[in-house]
Design a protein around this motif. Structure first.
Motif, mmCIF file in Angstrom:
data_model
loop_
_atom_site.group_PDB
_atom_site.id
_atom_site.type_symbol
_atom_site.label_atom_id
_atom_site.label_comp_id
_atom_site.label_asym_id
_atom_site.label_seq_id
_atom_site.Cartn_x
_atom_site.Cartn_y
_atom_site.Cartn_z
ATOM 1 N N LYS A 1 7.090 -10.949 9.516
ATOM 2 C CA LYS A 1 7.378 -8.824 9.358
ATOM 3 C C LYS A 1 6.985 -9.351 7.851
ATOM 4 O O LYS A 1 6.312 -8.194 7.321
ATOM 5 N N ASN A 2 7.625 -10.176 7.321
ATOM 6 C CA ASN A 2 7.001 -10.427 5.750
ATOM 7 C C ASN A 2 5.385 -10.349 5.713
ATOM 8 O O ASN A 2 4.965 -9.629 4.883
ATOM 9 N N MET A 3 4.597 -10.868 6.749
ATOM 10 C CA MET A 3 2.747 -11.333 6.268
ATOM 11 C C MET A 3 2.322 -10.011 6.428
ATOM 12 O O MET A 3 1.671 -9.326 6.223
ATOM 13 N N LEU A 4 2.723 -9.011 7.797
ATOM 14 C CA LEU A 4 2.250 -8.420 7.995
ATOM 15 C C LEU A 4 2.797 -6.504 7.492
ATOM 16 O O LEU A 4 1.945 -5.929 7.002
ATOM 17 N N SER A 5 4.101 -6.829 6.775
ATOM 18 C CA SER A 5 3.772 -5.735 6.288
ATOM 19 C C SER A 5 3.149 -5.886 4.702
ATOM 20 O O SER A 5 3.195 -4.618 3.771
ATOM 21 N N PHE A 6 3.530 -6.867 3.571
ATOM 22 C CA PHE A 6 2.311 -7.328 2.666
ATOM 23 C C PHE A 6 1.155 -7.116 2.836
ATOM 24 O O PHE A 6 0.264 -6.443 1.991
ATOM 25 N N SER A 7 0.687 -7.507 4.114
ATOM 26 C CA SER A 7 -1.238 -6.883 4.313
ATOM 27 C C SER A 7 -1.420 -5.985 4.221
ATOM 28 O O SER A 7 -2.275 -4.986 3.376
ATOM 29 N N LEU A 8 -0.526 -5.327 4.772
ATOM 30 C CA LEU A 8 -0.790 -3.231 4.007
ATOM 31 C C LEU A 8 -0.478 -2.495 2.959
ATOM 32 O O LEU A 8 -1.310 -2.048 2.610
ATOM 33 N N VAL A 9 0.952 -3.749 2.296
ATOM 34 C CA VAL A 9 0.426 -2.786 0.845
ATOM 35 C C VAL A 9 -0.587 -3.215 0.547
ATOM 36 O O VAL A 9 -0.995 -3.152 -0.676
ATOM 37 N N LEU A 10 -0.515 -4.744 0.974
ATOM 38 C CA LEU A 10 -1.818 -5.342 -0.465
ATOM 39 C C LEU A 10 -3.090 -4.305 -0.031
ATOM 40 O O LEU A 10 -4.219 -4.892 -1.025
ATOM 41 N N THR A 11 -2.898 -3.959 0.993
ATOM 42 C CA THR A 11 -4.131 -3.031 1.204
ATOM 43 C C THR A 11 -4.840 -1.811 -0.072
ATOM 44 O O THR A 11 -5.877 -1.491 -0.111
ATOM 45 N N LEU A 12 -3.764 -1.345 1.009
ATOM 46 C CA LEU A 12 -3.668 0.171 -0.071
ATOM 47 C C LEU A 12 -3.765 -0.436 -1.543
ATOM 48 O O LEU A 12 -4.010 0.538 -2.612
ATOM 49 N N VAL A 13 -3.183 -1.168 -2.089
ATOM 50 C CA VAL A 13 -3.022 -1.511 -3.425
ATOM 51 C C VAL A 13 -4.495 -1.898 -4.267
ATOM 52 O O VAL A 13 -5.287 -1.520 -4.844
#
Length: 485
Positions: free
Chosen positions: A270-282
């Motif tokens: 869950k950490n890895m997938l949610s992190f990837s989405l926010v990282l892309t936006l930032v």
């Protein structure tokens, strides 16, 4: 913005980090230093990993790269997202099944002693260079905008930077970092959002007007599909991004150590997938900020800052934030964002280097319990000194954009790790373990030589991030050749 005010901000910031370190490092145990007691909340790890992944390189170098490459870096970022899925569902299950402290212990279980040491060696080189790249960039900004005014040598600036990291990580390790990275990520994201707001406002735009402007269009080309010969051609960048993520996150003790501190595999995924989405936006926000910086500089006739007499686009953001008269709030925002971005990656790098060296090189877990803490603390000091030496050396040898240099080096150093782990996970072969280091060395040598071939000798083809998967493929083929019959 005065250098004294900047220094005051830095000291106040580090006092907060030291307080967090005191509260989280009371136990001072190896299990907390290496794994945070396996009690880290997944959402804190996910949020903190954003800052660790982006770092000071992204904060300064990605915006500074926009003039030369426009938004083509986002092609690589789209590849990152696919890579994070692979990490979550292929690599993390392997690590959790074996309950690893260092992920390179997997190579010992799968192949043997030499493979274990070879994997740890390439991580060690990769992470030392990666952490040094990131801290070097921050050090030159601090030098140019604070310490030059006081005639403090660059070498002293670097020593101070590393010393501050050591102070707040030497007791709590990864347990401290999970919490400090969360705070630092918050500072960094706030900084980029406020920077965009202040600069668009100074240009007389709302954010929506900026997005619709003709000036943005001259910087915002994302997809390069004109010629496969170009370094930034879409497919080369996209698949390069996939493999960069698999290697620089999934095969990197620095990034995986945080994931392994989660309570369960499901939480880590869950950490890895949610992190990837926010990282892309930032990351996209950083590209928008880069375009804004060049638009603002052009409108106000701001010349590119110089470093050792040469124009340095990496210094445009600090030049505008600190010296262009946009107000003290933007200056404070920039300083806090830069320091947060830089140290959220550097602190975890120092901890992961300490972990890998203790577990993979010194075989600390095989020694008496009473010796282990002493070994860990001595190693932590040694890693700090090593980073100081490497960062100082970069001042005299590094010429290109830092983010480009970082990704280029990754193509050489992470390739053997990619080949070793892929061979271990996707085949059942046993290998002649004693020859693994030769396979890895030959692969890196071949790829390095290929990377030096001039484009004109390849019909105009510019070699880019595809060096990393090629390196992994060569290692994989080499392992086939030394498999046991």
């Amino acid at each position: 913005m005065s250098s004294f005010l900047i220094l005051t901000l830095l000291l106040g910031y580090f006092l907060i980090l030291i307080l967090i370190s005191y509260l989280t490092g009371k136990n001072d145990s190896n299990i907390d230093f290496f794994k945070a007691g396996k009690k880290s909340p997944w959402y804190l790890v996910a949020f903190g990993m954003i800052g660790a992944s982006l770092s000071g390189v992204t904060f300064i170098s990605v915006p500074g790269w926009v003039e030369a490459s426009q938004f083509s870096y986002f092609q690589v970022v789209l590849g990152y997202m696919v890579g994070y899925v692979v990490v979550a569902f292929v690599l993390l299950p392997v690590y959790y099944k074996l309950n690893l402290t260092s992920i390179y212990e997997y190579l010992f279980h799968r192949f043997g002693f030499v493979s274990h040491k070879t994997g740890a060696f390439f991580f060690f080189v990769s992470r030392v260079l990666g952490a040094a790249f990131r801290l070097y960039l921050v050090a030159i900004v601090l030098q140019q905008f604070i310490f030059d005014e006081w005639n403090v040598p660059f070498e002293i600036t670097v020593v101070i930077s590393i010393l501050l990291i050591w102070i707040y990580t030497f007791r709590g390790g990864i347990k401290t970092i999970v919490w400090t990275d969360t705070l630092q990520t918050l500072f960094m994201i706030t900084a980029v959002i406020l920077s965009i707001y202040f600069i668009t406002d100074s240009l007389g735009w709302t954010f929506s007007e900026f997005l619709a402007s003709e000036e943005l269009k001259s910087y915002s080309t994302i997809f390069n599909t004109d010629s496969i010969l170009d370094k930034n051609y879409f497919l080369k960048s996209f698949f390069g991004g996939v493999f960069i993520t698999i290697c620089m996150t999934g095969l990197d003790q620095d990034m995986m150590q945080k994931n392994l501190s989660c309570k369960s595999l499901k939480d880590a995924q869950k950490n890895m997938l949610s992190f990837s989405l926010v990282l892309t936006l930032v990351t996209f926000l950083f590209l928008l900020l880069g375009a804004l910086l060049f638009i603002y500089a052009k409108r106000n006739n701001i010349e590119m800052p110089l470093l050792d007499g040469n124009p340095k686009t990496d210094l445009l953001f600090p030049e505008i934030a600190l010296n262009s008269g946009l107000g003290i709030t933007l200056g404070i925002t920039f300083v806090l964002g830069l320091v947060a971005a830089a140290y959220s990656s550097a602190d975890s790098a120092l901890t992961s280097l300490t972990t890998s060296f203790c577990v993979d090189v010194l075989d600390m877990t095989q020694k008496p319990e009473k010796e282990q803490k002493s070994i860990r603390k001595k190693t932590h000091i040694g890693m700090s000194i090593l980073l100081v030496i490497v960062i100082i050396s970069f001042k005299y040898i590094l010429n290109s954009n830092v983010i480009d240099s970082l990704l280029t080096v990754a193509g050489y150093t992470y390739g053997p790790l990619l080949g070793l782990f892929a061979f271990g996970i996707f085949t059942d072969y046993k290998i002649k373990d004693q020859f693994v280091w030769i396979v890895a060395l030959v692969s890196v040598t071949i790829v390095f030589m290929l990377g030096k071939i001039p484009a004109e000798d390849l019909g105009g083809y510019v070699i880019g991030y595809e060096l990393l998967p090629l390196n992994g493929l060569l290692t994989f083929i080499g392992l086939i050749l030394i498999r046991r019959k």
